[in-house]
Motif scaffolding. Structure first.
Motif, PDB file in Angstrom:
ATOM      1  N   VAL A 126      -1.165   9.549  10.015  1.00  0.00           N
ATOM      2  CA  VAL A 126      -1.595   8.965   8.754  1.00  0.00           C
ATOM      3  C   VAL A 126      -2.929   9.584   8.361  1.00  0.00           C
ATOM      4  O   VAL A 126      -3.842   9.678   9.182  1.00  0.00           O
ATOM      5  CB  VAL A 126      -1.735   7.430   8.894  1.00  0.00           C
TER       6      VAL A 126
ATOM      7  N   ARG B  23      -4.713   5.995   2.921  1.00  0.00           N
ATOM      8  CA  ARG B  23      -3.933   4.858   2.431  1.00  0.00           C
ATOM      9  C   ARG B  23      -4.663   4.221   1.262  1.00  0.00           C
ATOM     10  O   ARG B  23      -5.890   4.201   1.214  1.00  0.00           O
ATOM     11  CB  ARG B  23      -3.672   3.847   3.546  1.00  0.00           C
TER      12      ARG B  23
ATOM     13  N   VAL C 278       0.874   4.906   1.851  1.00  0.00           N
ATOM     14  CA  VAL C 278       0.285   5.581   3.000  1.00  0.00           C
ATOM     15  C   VAL C 278       0.674   7.050   2.949  1.00  0.00           C
ATOM     16  O   VAL C 278       1.847   7.396   2.783  1.00  0.00           O
ATOM     17  CB  VAL C 278       0.762   4.918   4.313  1.00  0.00           C
TER      18      VAL C 278
ATOM     19  N   GLU D  30       0.829  -1.201   0.000  1.00  0.00           N
ATOM     20  CA  GLU D  30       0.000   0.000   0.000  1.00  0.00           C
ATOM     21  C   GLU D  30       0.864   1.252   0.000  1.00  0.00           C
ATOM     22  O   GLU D  30       2.061   1.205   0.293  1.00  0.00           O
ATOM     23  CB  GLU D  30      -0.916   0.009   1.226  1.00  0.00           C
TER      24      GLU D  30
END
Lengths: 155, 666
Positions: free
Chosen positions: B432, B435, B423, B421
């Protein structure tokens, strides 16, 4: 557990935010430069159309000799100085058959000629090879013309 | 202790994917990932141009490829370190010197990282640099001709991985050795037991100077370092302009089973090198001259010919003597990417095996150095205190963080190999914010302008290691895959999959407007200074020098001159020097000989290329043009007659001579 719940909520919030801002993003995408706006025009350099050419006698001998050396580098591979056709037609008599403007444009502006000029189109049908753009400047084309005139016996 | 950490790591590895697979986080299956308007965002209508060039490393094919973004269309493969029969790269006499090294002719390498030249930390559209990982080299590609113009070998190096990242004004390209190995300064590889790793194995990082005008490279100096492995690197910028940062692993100094033995410690290092200070020390004569051998190969655009020079000396700086040029920063755990944000203040290092992304602060680093806030030394080099230089950690971002790029709006994008992935996170807040999944096992990622002071943003491109199920199958091996994501909004959106050649590692994307207007269309025939050029058919000729036959041949639509050659004899070496007389864009001519133990050559308008041919039998051999450009393409051909050694057939050549009348016709 609570960590997971917080994370989950955060994702839901983000997803919600994404939905509300979707229109904005689309607007933004529309405003941002498109490929076509950024595309750099890269036309072939053939010079502009030549409308008139001044001829004088006697010939300028310096032009004749420069024209000859350009001919030997860029033209000789396809054009003989006799009337024999190789890839393109031989040059003997060309200045008697064609107007100076026609010759100059054929050298510097061949795409335009093949698009618009019936005589040029007829020659393409005979030779079947498009005359290459040899990146000859207008100035140099004029010297080649002088050399052609000399080849046809002008003094 | 070690065991406990391993258990913790495994637990984290097992629980994180569960956490990450919450609804809204990842789509149910790969096909649901693309939204309806994706196609229109990557569609570049016929006749229109892409907005960005994507310059992509070719991985194990040793080349560099050029794609359009957002379309993902492949425009060109540029031969760099590997032979390319299509253009004759490494086969023609002019390009053979380009692949010369101190080991002789090395016709392949492993390219990993692209670095585009910058001025004041911003793309200037002049050159692309790329590393050769296997036989340490750096190549420079012109973005005007899209050709490799220079290749320099790196001495005292094995596995040129953290390379060729550039300083802000392209003053230097760096080359850090991936494999430490036994070095000495006697131009040899000492023969020592591998078990003496800790005593005998050393690392180096090299600073390769780049000439501002010509781009020509020279190995300016090297820094001698402990036997760790250097992984990746980034220059500082703005306030950190004078510094270069490298990630290091294997601080355990292991030489076997590194997947276990180099993963023992909780922390390895980010290494900070003050290159300005190094420069001063070199000027002041503080470096030691080391005897080495390396090749420096330059291609001249006017003679269309490469030359290779072997050099034999390099200046080495020793940080055990010069105490203020190198510092280590502890970094969890086997750091891979080492990326500096556009402001130059933050250095993000990604521990492949760490569950956090540590972000270091350059200003704190400077303070710690001034205060001598060290936790100790490693092999004589000061190690700064982790807490003293840390801006903060991004907690539980995903699994297997590798590389980070920036959008210039305060966000960082990190690739996660294990959890597949990208992010997105806030650099200041270390949170964060988004994502997206990648398909699958992403390595590097690229934001246009992402490693510069002013990223162009708009997209992030993922370079994935695994392509399973994305395309029609082609046997056990599948194409490599890149994926394009829109990052113009708050959420990243997958727009496109596109296949790539080789195994692309890093790539950079640059606005087309910085490159396209400077693109060379032809080489001017008047400026062709090749020693065997024929500027026009009048100069075409064939001559003999002992057993060498030189053919100065011209090509133009649709014939070669000469096209009939006789008098070549067995034992001769024939050199076809073919000059393409065309002065028209996009009209290369090819040249091939039957049975030649060589490739074709592809000659650009106004260029001269040389194909060497050693006939292996007598007879008449056809030559022909391989690149179709006119209706009379098939007619672009000729013959070479090869006679027995000692025969008295004179060397003759012609074009357009009619065949001799036969007996009957007389």
């Amino acid at each position: 557990m609570s960590g997971k719940a917080t994370l989950f909520t955060a994702f839901l919030l983000l997803a919600f935010f994404a939905c509300t801002s979707k229109k904005e993003a689309e607007e933004k995408a529309k405003k941002s430069p498109t490929a076509s706006e950024l595309a750099i025009p890269q036309p072939e350099v053939h010079g502009t159309e030549i409308k008139s050419v001044e001829l004088t006698n006697p010939l300028k001998s310096e032009w004749v000799s420069t024209g000859k050396s350009i001919y030997e580098t860029k033209c000789l591979a396809c054009h003989k100085l006799t009337d024999e056709r190789v890839v393109g037609p031989g040059w003997a008599g060309v200045t008697k058959k064609r107007q100076p403007v026609w010759i100059m444009n054929m050298i510097t502006n061949v795409d335009m000629m093949l698009e618009t000029d019936a005589e040029a189109q007829k020659m393409l049908e005979e030779c079947l090879v498009r005359m290459p753009n040899q990146n000859v400047s207008e100035e140099d084309a004029r010297k080649i013309l002088e050399f052609m005139r000399s080849n046809d016996g002008e003094k | 202790m070690k065991h406990r950490h391993l258990v913790l790591f495994i637990t984290a590895a097992l629980t994180l994917p569960v956490l990450l697979s919450s609804p809204g986080c990842k789509p149910q299956n790969p096909t649901s990932a693309v939204e309806g308007d994706a196609a229109s965002k990557v569609y570049v209508a016929p006749g229109k141009h892409d907005e960005f060039y994507n310059i992509v490393s070719g991985g194990f094919n040793g080349q560099v490829s050029v794609y359009g973004i957002p379309s993902g269309r492949l425009f060109r493969i540029i031969p760099v370190f590997s032979l390319n029969p299509e253009s004759g790269w490494g086969f023609s006499e002019e390009t053979k010197p380009m692949l010369n090294t101190s080991h002789g002719f090395v016709p392949w390498d492993d390219t990993h990282h692209i670095a585009l030249s910058t001025t004041n930390g911003e793309h200037d559209g002049r050159w692309a640099f790329v590393n050769g990982n296997n036989t340490p080299r750096i190549a420079r590609i012109s973005l005007a001709t899209f050709r490799t113009e220079e290749i320099i070998e790196i001495p005292n190096s094995s596995g040129n991985h953290s390379s060729p990242f550039l300083t802000e004004n392209s003053e230097y390209a760096v080359a850090g050795t991936r494999f430490s190995y036994p070095l000495d300064d006697k131009e040899s590889n000492p023969d020592v037991p591998i078990s003496t790793y800790k005593q005998n194995f050393k690392g180096t990082v090299s600073f390769v100077g780049i000439d501002k005008e010509t781009g020509h490279m020279n190995v300016a100096f090297q820094v001698l370092l402990p036997g760790v492995n250097f992984d990746l690197a980034r220059c500082g910028r703005g306030p950190s302009h004078d510094w270069f940062f490298f990630s290091c692993y294997n601080t355990e100094l292991a030489s076997t089973l590194l997947e276990v033995n180099a993963s023992q410690k909780d922390k390895d290092f980010v290494m900070a090198v003050n290159w300005k200070k190094c420069e001063e020390y070199v000027k002041a004569g503080k470096g030691k001259k080391s005897k080495v051998r390396y090749a420096h190969n330059v291609f001249d655009e006017k003679t269309h010919t490469g030359t290779s020079t072997i050099k034999d000396e390099v200046v080495v700086l020793d940080p055990n003597e010069l105490k203020d040029i190198v510092y280590f920063v502890p970094c969890p755990k086997s750091p891979h990417g080492c990326d500096v944000d556009p402001s130059g203040e933050f250095i993000c290092a990604s521990g492949k095996l760490a569950a956090v992304i540590p972000v270091f602060s350059f200003s704190k680093m400077q303070k710690a150095i001034a205060d001598k806030n060290f936790e100790g030394e490693f092999e004589g080099i000061p190690v700064l205190k982790y807490d003293a230089v840390l801006h903060g950690e991004v907690k539980k971002p995903g699994l297997g963080p590798l590389h980070t790029e920036f959008d210039g709006k305060g966000f960082a994008y990190t690739s996660f190999f294990v959890s597949s992935e990208i992010v997105k996170w806030d650099i200041e807040k270390l949170e964060v914010v988004d994502r997206v999944p990648t398909y699958y096992s992403i390595g590097h990622l690229s934001v246009p302008g992402g490693p510069t002071r002013k990223p162009h943003g708009k997209y992030v491109i993922a370079y994935n290691k695994i392509t399973k199920d994305r395309y029609l199958p082609t046997g056990p091996e599948l194409t490599q895959s890149a994926q394009l994501y829109d990052i113009s909004g708050d959420k990243m959106k997958l727009l496109l999959d596109f296949p790539t050649t080789g195994e692309p590692h890093y790539a950079e994307a640059i606005p087309a407007s910085l490159v396209a207007p400077k693109s060379v269309k032809i080489f001017k025939i008047e400026e062709n200074n090749h020693p065997y050029v024929a500027k026009g058919e009048k100069e075409a000729r064939v001559f003999r020098e002992g057993n060498k036959v030189h053919v100065l041949m011209t090509s133009i639509r649709s014939h070669f001159t000469p096209d009939n050659i006789e008098g070549v004899k067995m034992g001769d070496e024939v050199y076809f020097h073919v000059t393409n007389l065309e002065q028209d864009w996009d009209v290369p001519h090819g040249f091939a000989v039957k049975g030649a133990n060589n490739a074709e050559i592809l000659i650009m308008p106004g260029e001269t290329c040389t194909l060497k041919w050693v006939p292996d039998r007598t007879g008449v051999f056809p030559i022909y043009c391989t690149d179709f450009c006119s209706a009379l393409h098939q007619e672009m051909q000729g013959y070479v007659r090869v006679s027995p050694r000692g025969s008295n057939v004179p060397l003759t050549y012609s074009t357009g001579n009619k065949a001799e009348p036969t007996g009957e016709a007389k």
